[in-house]
Design an enzyme around this catalytic site. Sequence first.
Site, PDB file in Angstrom:
ATOM      1  CB  SER A   1      -0.961  -0.121   1.163  1.00  0.00           C
ATOM      2  OG  SER A   1      -1.561   1.026   1.527  1.00  0.00           O
TER       3      SER A   1
ATOM      4  CB  SER B   1       6.972  10.796   9.999  1.00  0.00           C
ATOM      5  OG  SER B   1       5.928  11.884  10.291  1.00  0.00           O
TER       6      SER B   1
ATOM      7  CE1 TYR C   1       3.527   7.315  12.103  1.00  0.00           C
ATOM      8  CE2 TYR C   1       4.135   9.755  12.082  1.00  0.00           C
ATOM      9  CZ  TYR C   1       3.569   8.648  11.424  1.00  0.00           C
ATOM     10  OH  TYR C   1       4.170   8.609  10.217  1.00  0.00           O
TER      11      TYR C   1
ATOM     12  CB  THR D   1      -0.758   6.855   1.139  1.00  0.00           C
ATOM     13  OG1 THR D   1      -1.020   7.532   2.745  1.00  0.00           O
ATOM     14  CG2 THR D   1       0.622   7.425   1.061  1.00  0.00           C
TER      15      THR D   1
END
Length: 254
Positions: free
Chosen positions: A15, A147, A160, A195
């Site tokens: 993905s 990220s 995260y 995405t």
Amino acid sequence: MNIQGHAALVTGGGSGLGEATARELARLGAKVAVLDVNLENAKRVAADIGGAAFACDITNTESLQAAIDGAAAAHGAARILMNIAGIGSAKRVVGKDGNAAPLEDFAKVINVNLIGTYNASRLFAAACAKLDPLEDGERGVMIFTASVAAFDGQVGQQAYSASKGGLVGMTLPMARDLAQHGIRVCTIAPGLFSTPLMKQLPEPVQASLAASIPFPPRLGKPEEFAQLAAHIVTNTHLNGEVIRLDGALRMAPR
Ligand SMILES: NC(=O)c1ccc[n+]([C@@H]2O[C@H](COP(=O)([O-])OP(=O)(O)OC[C@H]3O[C@@H](n4cnc5c(N)ncnc54)[C@H](O)[C@@H]3O)[C@@H](O)[C@H]2O)c1
């Protein structure tokens, strides 16, 4: 390293950014193994690009080793590892009910994004270190996907940001450690990319996120991530570095 003819592993290849990277590596002539917990998606991508699909949970060593061995049997031992599998989370430290956030939620994100990436990397490196060296003594290359939240995480992104910050912190020591084996390590820190994850958000939210990017004021295309990932493979002097790919975005507190 020339990509043509080499075997590559792409975690999260079923993905989004992983899928785009699997497609780009295959276009450039790599033999691509798509590793994903979602086997259906992995198979769809692999079938499209003439690669191989493996069900794989990066937090589970047995499952990872089986996928790495299966890929090696199909394509030869891999010289390229793209660590792209990851999960998101958003949780306030103190919830609206006044209770502390559950510790399990924090641990899960660290386990997948940080420990899972390390797990795949160490198993890949051990196999790659046994291969014959190529030009310049290079044996292989791996990429971590961090990220921008590693640097400017937003409210609720404790887990995260910590997981992605862990990848940023691991980049240089891993590159130094694996230098003796001729294995390079680089990290890409993406900003906001279009995405499936992002496409779940309502259209106006996507538009406002896009507008927050100085230039170009749109979400990143997964192909742009894949382009940089492929470039890192081909440019042997890139090592131990974290590259932001974000259109000059700096995330606001919320
Ligand atoms: N999309 C963005 O804007 C963005 C921004 C910054 C960082 N990232 C990072 O990029 C990576 C890919 O994100 P995406 O947007 O393409 O997400 P995505 O959800 O489209 O793809 C992630 C893939 O990883 C797989 N996966 C999840 N847990 C796994 C596990 N334990 N083992 C194996 N596979 C697993 C999923 O099945 C999925 O196919 C993630 O690490 C994410 O944190 C994305």
